[in-house]
Design an enzyme around this catalytic site. Structure first.
Site, PDB file in Angstrom:
ATOM      1  CE  LYS A   1      40.593  42.680  31.943  1.00 38.75           C
ATOM      2  NZ  LYS A   1      38.758  42.264  31.736  1.00 38.75           N
TER       3      LYS A   1
ATOM      4  CD  GLU B   1      46.140  45.158  28.236  1.00 36.56           C
ATOM      5  OE1 GLU B   1      45.742  46.482  28.455  1.00 36.56           O
ATOM      6  OE2 GLU B   1      46.854  45.141  29.151  1.00 36.56           O
TER       7      GLU B   1
ATOM      8  CG  HIS C   1      46.322  35.485  34.750  1.00 33.84           C
ATOM      9  ND1 HIS C   1      47.082  36.160  34.226  1.00 33.84           N
ATOM     10  CD2 HIS C   1      46.273  34.612  33.643  1.00 33.84           C
ATOM     11  CE1 HIS C   1      47.695  35.316  33.237  1.00 33.84           C
ATOM     12  NE2 HIS C   1      47.224  34.686  33.065  1.00 33.84           N
TER      13      HIS C   1
ATOM     14  CD  GLU D   1      42.066  44.622  39.590  1.00 28.52           C
ATOM     15  OE1 GLU D   1      42.682  43.983  38.277  1.00 28.52           O
ATOM     16  OE2 GLU D   1      41.488  44.596  40.975  1.00 28.52           O
TER      17      GLU D   1
ATOM     18  CD  GLU E   1      40.378  44.199  35.728  1.00 35.13           C
ATOM     19  OE1 GLU E   1      39.631  43.989  34.599  1.00 35.13           O
ATOM     20  OE2 GLU E   1      40.640  43.332  35.903  1.00 35.13           O
TER      21      GLU E   1
ATOM     22  CG  ASN F   1      37.754  45.203  39.704  1.00 32.43           C
ATOM     23  OD1 ASN F   1      37.238  44.526  38.498  1.00 32.43           O
ATOM     24  ND2 ASN F   1      38.683  44.893  40.384  1.00 32.43           N
TER      25      ASN F   1
ATOM     26  NE  ARG G   1      34.210  42.897  41.162  1.00 34.74           N
ATOM     27  CZ  ARG G   1      35.297  42.255  41.496  1.00 34.74           C
ATOM     28  NH1 ARG G   1      35.864  42.666  43.270  1.00 34.74           N
ATOM     29  NH2 ARG G   1      35.967  41.765  40.917  1.00 34.74           N
TER      30      ARG G   1
END
Length: 654
Positions: A116, A200, A235, A275, A293, A295, A297
């Protein structure tokens, strides 16, 4: 197009890939562990190869065995699904070195987005907005705590190597930072093998909105609009939808352009998701979103995008990986209607969403959509299958599509009300409560919605006298033939020919229930409940609620709620009275990660005693009352559901 592919995954995503491959005339090879020898994906595939024991580290994470299986069966390519090795660049290198095609992005693209902190530095250079925070390499506690103070509390500690809420902690005060950091690092190390974190700014009213992107090997990249995944617990996503409610043309334009820019910055090929975290405190605005981030996939929630765009993303994956260009240009991709996906899990929502296990003795999904709507059931299990402690406890994804958000949500609610599962604790009622929540229905959501409303969303009303009577009737053993899971078939027409008056015992939670079931000459049944209910109900089998009888239990379905009653064995003499107060048992299978007390210690109610790790997440086990510890589980012990973790001295309870 490929002639044969191997699917390096299991469960519903393996079944999903097989369906598209079959439609395209592509043969499939499944892989399976000991626990999955009779799994649905194994049955559906053209071939199947055993790759090891049940533990993922000895089977689905063994890239060498998967590559060997592909070569032995003549597969040309490997589809990774999601999870396991899907975002492991070393596995991509391993597969390509063996002459196989990896159906996904390059190892370089995965590495670029895999951490990240590095990904956010890369996005900053590409002009994509990122969340204010510390994304550096240094990991000293003093430095991280200092950076947290600079950012300003509340802050979010996040594992740099993973997702799914693992290794993530919100911290509201500097005094809590060190403990939260230690916990996040332990969880990140267990889940990803990397305990490094970033810090963050925590956004006060965050929306989780992501953009589906797709690239090919010719430099083309497009987006397929956005999904809203703000409905989360711990989350982790619960209900996803597309498009995002309240989305403005300005924000959609800014967000999708940023997503395509991000994909092109790493020469991305295949399906991916960018995202974003969005500050919704003042509505959705084009200058209040930040990259979170990528992903690299296919996502669990990809069906909602397929429903609103008419695109088969798995087909696109196969075509792009086989060397074709993107099937459509950006101008040819359009939104149509609205879609929801609800994740049906074996978990106990009322106990903090603890994962559950069990055998699915009864499993029934809706098989038809209301007029003007469309539904999909994505599952990798059948009735009779077991939910094991080795893998993610997802049972199915329920997907609903309608002409607008209101109609799609109505269809989802109906699907949940018609879903029946018996044999394991499931979250169906919680999903239905969330779908009916006033704020959710209005589209006024953020990632804290479930947390704020959790008590109401997870509360189950006690069963009515009518439900208890139905359970008593369903539990009555007439000896008549009929399907084991269908209690009404064994009673049908029974009262016409056989006098029946039988006392039935049930247990619901801690309550023992006594009922007397009597057959009437008109074919109906009378059920008299003894104190404290003191109710008499007359039942016609033609109007009975759905119910399932399974070993030692009866489950009666009232809408999305499944009320499960224990049917005591009259021959059982075991007496465990007092055991609950003198011992503390494991609420689920797991690993004793950390022990914070010892034999002989005096503890008070609520005091943390140990940390149990299950599904790669940590769960704090606290003292249920004051007392003195006589025995406590050893650190590193692997325990099953119900194992005694702590035994208290009989005369030491406060």
């Amino acid at each position: 197009m490929f002639g044969k592919i191997l699917i390096a995954n299991r469960g519903e995503i393996a079944c999903r890939v097989i369906r598209t491959a079959r439609r395209l005339g592509v043969r499939t090879v499944a892989v399976y562990s000991d626990a999955d020898a009779r799994a649905l994906h194994v049955e559906m595939a053209d071939e199947a190869v055993h790759i090891g024991p049940s533990l993922v580290g000895e089977s689905y994470l063994r890239g060498d065995r998967i590559v060997a299986a592909a070569l032995a069966t003549g597969a040309e390519a490997i589809h990774p699904g999601y999870g396991f090795l899907s975002e492991n660049p070393d596995f991509v290198d391993q597969a390509t070195a063996a002459g196989l095609v990896f159906i996904g992005p390059s190892a370089a693209s995965i590495r670029a987005m895999g951490l990240k902190d590095a990904a956010k530095r890369l996005m900053e250079k590409a002009g994509v907005p990122v969340v204010p925070g510390y994304h550096g390499e240094a990991q000293e506690i003093v430095l991280l705590a200092s950076k947290a103070r600079e950012i300003g509390y509340p802050v979010l500690i996040k594992a740099r190597a993973g997702g799914g809420g693992k290794g993530m902690r919100r911290v509201d005060h500097p005094d809590d930072f060190t403990e939260a950091l230690s916990s996040a690092r332990r969880e990140a190390k267990a889940a990803f093998g990397d305990d490094r974190v970033l810090v963050e700014k925590y956004v006060d009213k965050p929306r989780h909105i992501e953009v589906q992107v797709f690239g090919d090997n010719f430099g083309n990249a497009v987006h397929l609009f956005e999904r809203d995944c703000s409905a989360q617990r711990r989350h982790q996503k619960v209900i996803e939808e597309a498009p995002a409610p309240g989305m403005t043309p300005a924000l959609r334009k800014a967000m999708t352009e940023a997503a395509v820019k991000a994909a092109k910055a790493i020469n991305y090929s295949g399906a991916g998701t960018i995202e974003f975290i969005v500050d919704a405190s003042q509505g959705l605005k084009a200058d209040r979103f930040w990259f979170m981030e990528m992903n690299t996939r296919l996502q669990v929630e990809h069906p909602v995008t397929e429903m609103v765009t008419g695109v088969d993303l798995v087909e696109w994956q196969l075509r792009v990986a086989s060397g074709e260009t993107l099937p459509k240009t950006q101008n040819e991709i359009a939104l149509s209607g609205h879609a929801f996906e609800a994740r049906l899990y074996a978990e106990d929502a009322a106990r903090g969403f603890l994962p559950a296990t069990g055998t699915l003795h009864h499993l029934k999904f809706p098989d038809a959509a209301p007029e003007g709507a469309a539904i999909r059931i994505e599952t990798g299990v059948r009735a009779g299958d077991a939910i094991s402690p080795f893998y993610d406890p997802m049972i199915a994804k329920l997907v609903a599509h309608g002409k607008d958000r209101a109609s799609a949500l109505g269809t989802l609610r109906e699907m949940l009300a018609r879903t029946e599962v018996a044999g394991s604790t499931v979250n169906t009622a919680f999903l239905a409560a969330l779908a009916a929540d006033a704020d959710f229905a209005a589209g006024d959501l953020d990632t804290g919605l479930i947390g704020r409303h959790q008590a109401a969303l997870t509360a189950i009303p006690p069963p009515s006298d009518e439900t208890i009577a139905a359970a008593a009737l369903a539990a009555t053993d007439t000896g008549a033939p009929g399907p084991a899971a269908d209690p009404w078939s064994t009673l049908s027409s029974y009262a016409h020919f056989h006098p029946l008056s039988r006392r039935t015992r049930l247990r619901y939670g801690e309550e023992n229930i006594l009922a007397r079931v009597s057959a009437r000459s008109d074919g109906r049944f009378q059920v008299a409940l003894e104190a404290p209910h003191d109710a008499v109900n007359t039942h016609d089998l033609r109007t009975m609620p759905p119910a399932a009888r399974w070993p030692g239990h009866v489950t009666v379905f009232e809408g999305a709620v499944g009320y499960t009653f224990t049917v005591p064995d009259p021959l059982a003499n075991a007496d465990e009275a007092g055991a609950a107060s003198s011992s503390l048992r494991a609420p689920m299978p797991g690993l004793v990660k950390l022990v914070r007390a010892a034999a002989g210690d005096a503890v008070i109610k609520g005091q943390p005693l140990l940390i149990l790790e299950a599904m790669k997440m940590e769960h704090m086990i606290a003292a249920p009352h004051d007392g003195v510890i006589a025995e406590i589980a050893a650190e590193g012990a692997q325990v099953s559901d119900g194992t005694v973790l702590v035994r208290f001295a009989e005369n030491g309870q406060g």
